[in-house]
Every structure is written in C-alpha cells, then in structure tokens.
Motif scaffolding. Structure first.
Motif, PDB file in Angstrom:
ATOM      1  N   GLY A   1       6.515  -2.917   1.458  1.00 39.70           N
ATOM      2  CA  GLY A   1       6.600  -4.416   0.589  1.00 39.70           C
ATOM      3  C   GLY A   1       5.167  -4.930   0.399  1.00 39.70           C
ATOM      4  N   THR A   2       4.236  -4.693   1.452  1.00 40.80           N
ATOM      5  CA  THR A   2       2.930  -5.159   1.223  1.00 40.80           C
ATOM      6  C   THR A   2       2.077  -4.196   0.375  1.00 40.80           C
ATOM      7  N   GLN A   3       0.958  -4.648   0.260  1.00 43.96           N
ATOM      8  CA  GLN A   3      -0.199  -4.094  -0.815  1.00 43.96           C
ATOM      9  C   GLN A   3      -1.182  -3.518  -0.169  1.00 43.96           C
ATOM     10  N   ALA A   4      -1.813  -2.539  -0.480  1.00 42.88           N
ATOM     11  CA  ALA A   4      -2.910  -1.948  -0.004  1.00 42.88           C
ATOM     12  C   ALA A   4      -3.963  -1.448  -1.022  1.00 42.88           C
ATOM     13  N   ALA A   5      -5.193  -2.148  -1.268  1.00 44.98           N
ATOM     14  CA  ALA A   5      -5.937  -1.964  -2.479  1.00 44.98           C
ATOM     15  C   ALA A   5      -5.140  -1.785  -3.614  1.00 44.98           C
ATOM     16  N   GLY A   6      -4.236  -2.682  -3.861  1.00 42.78           N
ATOM     17  CA  GLY A   6      -3.661  -2.624  -5.298  1.00 42.78           C
ATOM     18  C   GLY A   6      -2.468  -1.802  -5.104  1.00 42.78           C
ATOM     19  N   LEU A   7      -2.165  -0.840  -4.163  1.00 39.92           N
ATOM     20  CA  LEU A   7      -0.866  -0.020  -4.151  1.00 39.92           C
ATOM     21  C   LEU A   7       0.204  -0.835  -3.424  1.00 39.92           C
TER      22      LEU A   7
ATOM     23  N   THR B   1       6.093   1.539   0.001  1.00 40.56           N
ATOM     24  CA  THR B   1       7.330   1.381  -0.001  1.00 40.56           C
ATOM     25  C   THR B   1       7.738   1.898   1.347  1.00 40.56           C
ATOM     26  N   SER B   2       7.268   2.663   1.972  1.00 38.55           N
ATOM     27  CA  SER B   2       7.668   3.394   3.373  1.00 38.55           C
ATOM     28  C   SER B   2       6.494   3.684   4.229  1.00 38.55           C
ATOM     29  N   ALA B   3       6.872   3.140   5.359  1.00 35.65           N
ATOM     30  CA  ALA B   3       5.674   3.756   6.452  1.00 35.65           C
ATOM     31  C   ALA B   3       6.368   4.051   7.966  1.00 35.65           C
ATOM     32  N   ASP B   4       6.052   5.206   8.415  1.00 35.47           N
ATOM     33  CA  ASP B   4       6.640   5.481   9.706  1.00 35.47           C
ATOM     34  C   ASP B   4       5.814   6.676  10.554  1.00 35.47           C
ATOM     35  N   ASP B   5       6.117   6.681  11.655  1.00 31.45           N
ATOM     36  CA  ASP B   5       5.450   7.761  12.555  1.00 31.45           C
ATOM     37  C   ASP B   5       6.453   9.001  12.592  1.00 31.45           C
ATOM     38  N   PHE B   6       6.064  10.096  11.786  1.00 31.75           N
ATOM     39  CA  PHE B   6       7.013  11.068  11.744  1.00 31.75           C
ATOM     40  C   PHE B   6       7.633  11.436  13.000  1.00 31.75           C
ATOM     41  N   ALA B   7       8.792  11.871  12.989  1.00 29.61           N
ATOM     42  CA  ALA B   7       9.351  12.508  14.204  1.00 29.61           C
ATOM     43  C   ALA B   7      10.260  13.419  13.349  1.00 29.61           C
TER      44      ALA B   7
ATOM     45  N   THR C   1      10.739  16.021  18.307  1.00 34.97           N
ATOM     46  CA  THR C   1       9.206  15.970  18.631  1.00 34.97           C
ATOM     47  C   THR C   1       8.823  14.721  18.002  1.00 34.97           C
ATOM     48  N   GLU C   2       8.077  14.098  18.611  1.00 36.19           N
ATOM     49  CA  GLU C   2       7.496  12.765  18.035  1.00 36.19           C
ATOM     50  C   GLU C   2       6.193  12.581  17.815  1.00 36.19           C
ATOM     51  N   LYS C   3       5.762  11.317  17.407  1.00 43.17           N
ATOM     52  CA  LYS C   3       4.511  11.176  17.279  1.00 43.17           C
ATOM     53  C   LYS C   3       3.594  12.375  16.276  1.00 43.17           C
ATOM     54  N   GLN C   4       4.200  12.611  15.117  1.00 41.10           N
ATOM     55  CA  GLN C   4       3.735  13.801  14.745  1.00 41.10           C
ATOM     56  C   GLN C   4       2.751  13.405  13.405  1.00 41.10           C
ATOM     57  N   GLY C   5       2.463  12.138  13.018  1.00 46.75           N
ATOM     58  CA  GLY C   5       1.546  11.795  12.050  1.00 46.75           C
ATOM     59  C   GLY C   5       2.137  10.600  11.392  1.00 46.75           C
ATOM     60  N   ILE C   6       1.004   9.551  10.813  1.00 42.66           N
ATOM     61  CA  ILE C   6       1.723   8.560  10.311  1.00 42.66           C
ATOM     62  C   ILE C   6       1.749   8.772   8.670  1.00 42.66           C
ATOM     63  N   ARG C   7       2.886   8.342   8.166  1.00 47.47           N
ATOM     64  CA  ARG C   7       3.379   8.777   6.720  1.00 47.47           C
ATOM     65  C   ARG C   7       3.458   7.320   5.978  1.00 47.47           C
ATOM     66  N   ILE C   8       2.722   7.079   4.835  1.00 51.52           N
ATOM     67  CA  ILE C   8       2.757   5.985   4.029  1.00 51.52           C
ATOM     68  C   ILE C   8       2.940   6.428   2.780  1.00 51.52           C
ATOM     69  N   GLY C   9       4.239   5.820   2.135  1.00 53.02           N
ATOM     70  CA  GLY C   9       4.466   6.104   0.748  1.00 53.02           C
ATOM     71  C   GLY C   9       4.093   5.042   0.013  1.00 53.02           C
ATOM     72  N   PHE C  10       3.965   5.192  -1.097  1.00 55.04           N
ATOM     73  CA  PHE C  10       3.503   4.314  -2.210  1.00 55.04           C
ATOM     74  C   PHE C  10       4.306   4.070  -3.437  1.00 55.04           C
ATOM     75  N   ASP C  11       4.635   3.061  -4.054  1.00 56.81           N
ATOM     76  CA  ASP C  11       5.279   2.899  -5.281  1.00 56.81           C
ATOM     77  C   ASP C  11       4.539   4.044  -6.201  1.00 56.81           C
ATOM     78  N   GLY C  12       5.516   4.873  -6.866  1.00 55.31           N
ATOM     79  CA  GLY C  12       4.925   5.602  -7.990  1.00 55.31           C
ATOM     80  C   GLY C  12       4.837   7.248  -7.355  1.00 55.31           C
ATOM     81  N   GLY C  13       5.248   7.207  -6.003  1.00 49.64           N
ATOM     82  CA  GLY C  13       5.138   8.542  -5.483  1.00 49.64           C
ATOM     83  C   GLY C  13       3.752   9.038  -4.656  1.00 49.64           C
ATOM     84  N   ALA C  14       2.950   8.270  -4.917  1.00 48.34           N
ATOM     85  CA  ALA C  14       1.673   8.706  -4.029  1.00 48.34           C
ATOM     86  C   ALA C  14       2.319   8.654  -2.429  1.00 48.34           C
ATOM     87  N   ARG C  15       1.364   9.166  -1.641  1.00 47.21           N
ATOM     88  CA  ARG C  15       1.672   9.330  -0.236  1.00 47.21           C
ATOM     89  C   ARG C  15       0.187   9.499   0.441  1.00 47.21           C
ATOM     90  N   LEU C  16       0.134   8.761   1.574  1.00 44.55           N
ATOM     91  CA  LEU C  16      -0.851   8.991   2.468  1.00 44.55           C
ATOM     92  C   LEU C  16      -0.410   9.208   4.011  1.00 44.55           C
TER      93      LEU C  16
END
Ligand code: VG1
Ligand code: CO
Length: 541
Positions: free
Chosen positions: A441-447, A450-456, A466-481
C-alpha cells in the motif's frame, strides 16, 4: 592394504550452501579438511558399507588428488563399488545420469561449478542421492551435524589408482569401475532429441559457436555437436578442460562470455551461440543479434516443448526458482499446467520431478533441466534450442519476438554486489525484513507496493518447510523486486538484487532502461549504496 584410522577434530565452516560445500582451494587442501567432510558424508548417509557410488568432477585444480582421497576413504569404509569417470572427470548432468542409469546409491561431484578454479580459486564437493539429484536439506543437515562432532576418519594407505585406463580394477575389497565420461550421456541425448533433424540443420549450413569456457563440457560438446551431428570443426571453442579454466571465470553470462557475445552481436555472426559453465550444468543462449535471458529461455522451451520427441506428449508441469522471472508462469497458464515456485538451488526440484509433477524446471542463473536427470543440464538446453530451431526453421530473434507477442515480455536483470562485508549485507536484509509487513500500500520511488514477504517454501511432496529464502516485493502492474544473499560465494557476502517488469506492448527496450523504476525502488527500499559502500553492482546480467 593397511587401513588407517586417523584422529581428527571438527573444522568450522563445513556447512553445505546452495550447491554443496564450496571453499577456496587452499582451504580444501588444508590438513583434514576434505577428509573430515567426506567422512561426514558417509556418516550423514548412514554409512557406505556395501554401497555403489558414482564419482567425478569438473577437472579443476585439485580434482585428481581429491578423487584419489575419496576412493581410498570409500574403500576404507566398505563401499562395494565406485563408478568413476575417466581421469576423474564427469560433468554434473552426466554424473546425475550415471547414478540413475547404474542404480547407484549416490554420488560425489568434485566441483565449485561457476566459481573460478586454480590454487587461488575455489573447490567444492557435492553429494547427490540415489535419484541423481543434489542431497535435500534433510541429508545435508545430517552431514553438517557429523562435521561438528567428527573425531576420526578411515582411509586406506595405498598408492594412487590408475584412472586413465577404462575398465574395472580393485582397491582393497572395492571395485573401481572407470568409465567413458561422455558415452552414456551422449546416448541419453540421442534418446531425447530428433538427431536426424539436427543433422539436417547443420548439413543445411546452420552455423553455431559453442564456448565451453575451458571447462568440462568441451569433450561432450565436441562429441555430440561436431562428431555426431556434423557441426563444422571449430564450432566448439575453448573446448579442452584446463585446471584453471584458462584463468577465466567459467560462468556463462554476457559478462564472462563476452568474446562469444561480441561475435554474436557482430557482422557475420553465426546463427546460434551458446556457452556452459565449469561443471556443465548451466547454459547461455544467444542468437545472432539476440541474447536470451535464462528466464525467457525457460519460457520459450516450455512453449515449444512438444517439438522435441521426448516431450511430444506435453509437459506435466513446470517449476522455477523464486527469483526467476514469471515469464514461464504465463506459458504454464496458457497450457493449463502447474507452475511451481521453489527456493534457489536445484535440490528443491528433485521431489517435484520424482513425483512426476513437473517436466521442465529452470533458474534465472542460466540453469535449465528436465526429468531426464536430476540436475540442470547445459548441453541438453542447447540441444533443446537446436531441436526447436530445426523444426520451426526460424531465427532465435524471430522466435523470441513471436514469443513476446503471444505472452508479453518480462524485462529482467540481476545486479550482484560481490565480496560485501557480511555484517553489512545481513543488516540490510534484516532491516528490510523487519519492515515488510508495513510495505503493502506504500510507495517506493513512485511505484506502489502490492505485496512484500520473506519467501518460505512448503514442499508439496514431503511437507518440509524452508524459510528465509529471499525477500519478494511486488509492485502494481506486475513488476517485482527480489533480494537475497548468495549461498555459493567464498569471500564475504554477495547480495543479489533481481529485477523484473512486464510489458505486453513494447519488446525492444533496453532492459536496464525498462527496469529503471524498479532499480530506483530497490535503492529507496534497501539503501544498497549506503549499506554496501558501492556506487554500482559488480556484475549486471
Ligand atoms: C547460484 C545461483 C543458483 C544456482 C547455484 C548453483 O546460487 O544463483 O541459481 O542453483 O548458484 O549453480 P547462489 O546461492 O550463489 O545465488 V552452479 O552451476 O554454481 O552449481
Ligand atoms: Co554449475
């Protein structure tokens, strides 16, 4: 032959990572380091008495000496038979195949894969189980536990055994079966692909360049591409394995395979280019004037799989590692098959493949494979592409444009910050992890996030988590970090930043430009420059 029981004590740092135990060669050569780990493998798998193992490596510095030690230790602990590649050589996929074909109980692969080799480079040891795949975490944890309490190891006091001559010999009571490293693998490839179509392709003047990067795939590529399929002599370059990989970095990506990239982007480029890594399980695909990201390659293979005889009946499902782009997800959706998202590392595909839940799998780091073995397989991916091109009579560039028209394009890039201070890298990850739940719901550099989790990952077959497999951040429009720390490096920490954005209309943008908003969001969220003290990534692929 005298059996020695040598007393030893635990050595720190023997925890297997993403793919086996990887350390600087010097550390592996230090007193008892290799011996402790091998004895701990025996303990971790419940002993080797009466068992059959496969053994081989990628030929890097210390491969030959390490193989002799493993053989003497297997014999001392009662193994019945070890099947060894001639001169202790086996590519990783060929080792996986041999374990399966010969019904072995497991295998030991001597390799640090894409890491540089030599006295000042890296070495590694990996244990694979009877299905031919990397040991799952339940096994590597037992091996690690054994390294922490070891007090002695057993080894035969014997001369080196001849691994240059093919055939069976004995070491104490154990049989050592020295086999041609290429033959079984080449037969397997012939059973999967349409070799007649490939012969016709090359006979028609199709030109290819395969860069073996001075590593293990050279003999395999020469035998299959040049000797069997009729590609012209010289198709395979850097094809003789050398202990230090010609002082190169055997990682097939546009940075380390730059000579090949330059040729493929130049005038009079061949039709098709490919490269493989130290142990032969990775692949890079590049057409004339068109680089194919590994994520796109996986999607393209999935979309065209029925053109290959072995996959003509369709795929049971596909799987990709979490940081791999979502390009293959849309192909799976179109085919109405499952797409699994697993943690980084091939060991997580094994259960899905064994259970018949997926046929193809892949990783953004240039690994692609199928249920034919339980490892990723570089040359297999190259033959897969050739088989598709032969059937469709189309260039790589045209094939990818057609693919993006149908499915859209996932612009993708990975930014690596290598040799970062481990404390700083962990602090960056911990801090971001602590803020995840507040991000949507917040913005980062204008994006907009939509989702943020620590992949398990919950394995659907054996229920392991298996836990702590990387941080996933999804953005509006389908972009992902995605951000995660490498588990194969040997110096400090390596921060990997994976960037992805979907475009369903424009397909000829520069990837870094297309990803500029996501790159800015990554910096805004994680403060990478400040924390790592770096202005820019060390490697961009
Ligand atoms: C890297 C890659 C991962 C791959 C692993 C082993 O791991 O990212 O996708 O499975 O290497 O590949 P990490 O933890 O450094 O990101 V190989 O060909 O080096 O055995
Ligand atoms: Co590899």
């Amino acid at each position: 032959m005298p059996l020695l029981t040598v007393s030893t004590s635990p050595i720190d740092g023997q925890k297997p990572g993403t793919s086996g135990l990887r350390k600087q060669t010097k550390i592996f050569q230090s007193p008892n380091f290799l011996e402790n780990f091998i004895q701990s493998i025996w303990t971790g798998i419940g002993g080797v008495t009466g068992k059959t193992l496969v053994l081989g490596g990628d030929g890097r510095f210390f491969n030959a000496e390490a193989a002799q030690i493993v053989l003497r230790m297997a014999a001392a602990s009662g193994a019945a038979r070890v099947i060894v590649g001639q001169n202790a050589l086996l590519s990783t996929p060929a080792a996986s195949h041999l374990i399966r074909k010969r019904g072995a109980d497991g295998g030991i692969i001597l390799s640090a894969s894409h890491n540089p080799g030599g006295p000042n480079g890296d070495f590694g040891v990996k244990y694979n189980t009877g299905n031919g795949g990397p040991a799952p975490e339940s096994v590597t944890e037992k091996i690690f536990a054994a390294t922490q309490v070891i007090s002695e190891y057993a080894i035969l006091d014997s001369a080196d055994i001849d691994l240059a001559t093919l055939g069976e010999k004995t070491l104490g009571d154990m049989i050592v079966d020295v086999v041609d490293p290429v033959a079984d693998y080449a037969d397997l490839m012939a059973s999967i692909f349409d070799f007649d179509a490939l012969k016709a392709l090359f006979a028609g003047g199709f030109r290819m360049r395969f860069d073996a990067m001075h590593a293990i795939t050279g003999p395999y590529a020469r035998a299959i591409l040049e000797d069997t399929l009729g590609a012209e002599t010289g198709t395979v370059i850097n094809g003789t394995p050398s202990p230090d990989f010609g002082k190169g970095h055997p990682d097939p990506n546009p940075i380390w395979a730059k000579t090949l990239m330059d040729e493929m982007m130049g005038r009079d480029a061949p039709d098709f280019g490919a490269a493989s890594d130290g142990d032969g399980d990775r692949n890079m695909i590049v057409g004339r004037g068109q680089y194919v990201t590994p994520s796109d390659s996986l999607a393209a293979l999935a979309a065209n799989a029925t053109l290959v005889p072995a996959y003509s009946g369709g795929l049971s499902g596909v799987a990709r590692s979490m940081p791999t782009s979502q390009a293959v997800d849309r192909v799976a959706a179109a085919q109405g098959i499952d797409c699994f998202e697993t943690p980084t590392g091939w060991k997580f595909f094994g259960n899905l493949l064994d259970a018949g839940r997926c046929t193809l799998c892949g990783e953004e780091s240039a690994g692609t494979g199928s249920d034919h073995v339980r490892e990723k397989d570089g040359l297999w991916a190259v033959l897969f592409w050739l088989n598709i091109l032969a059937k469709r009579q189309i260039s790589v560039k045209a094939l990818m444009e057609d693919h993006w028209q149908r499915f859209g394009r996932n612009y993708y890039s990975r930014h690596d910050y290598e040799g970062v201070d481990a404390g700083a890298a962990n602090a960056l990850m911990d801090d971001l992890r602590g803020r995840l739940s507040a991000l949507p719901g917040t913005q980062a550099a204008g994006l907009t996030i939509t989702s943020a989790d620590d992949f398990a990952y919950d394995d659907p077959i054996d229920g392991s988590r298996t836990e702590k497999q990387g941080i996933r951040i999804g953005f509006d429009g389908g972009a992902r970090l995605v951000l995660r720390l490498s588990g194969t490096g040997t110096v400090g920490a390596t921060l990997r930043v994976y960037l992805e954005t979907l475009d369903t209309a424009v397909f000829d943008k520069d990837a870094q430009e297309a990803l500029a908003p996501v790159i800015a969001a990554a910096e805004a969220l994680a403060g990478i420059k400040d924390r790592t003290g770096r202005d820019a990534p060390d490697v961009i692929t």
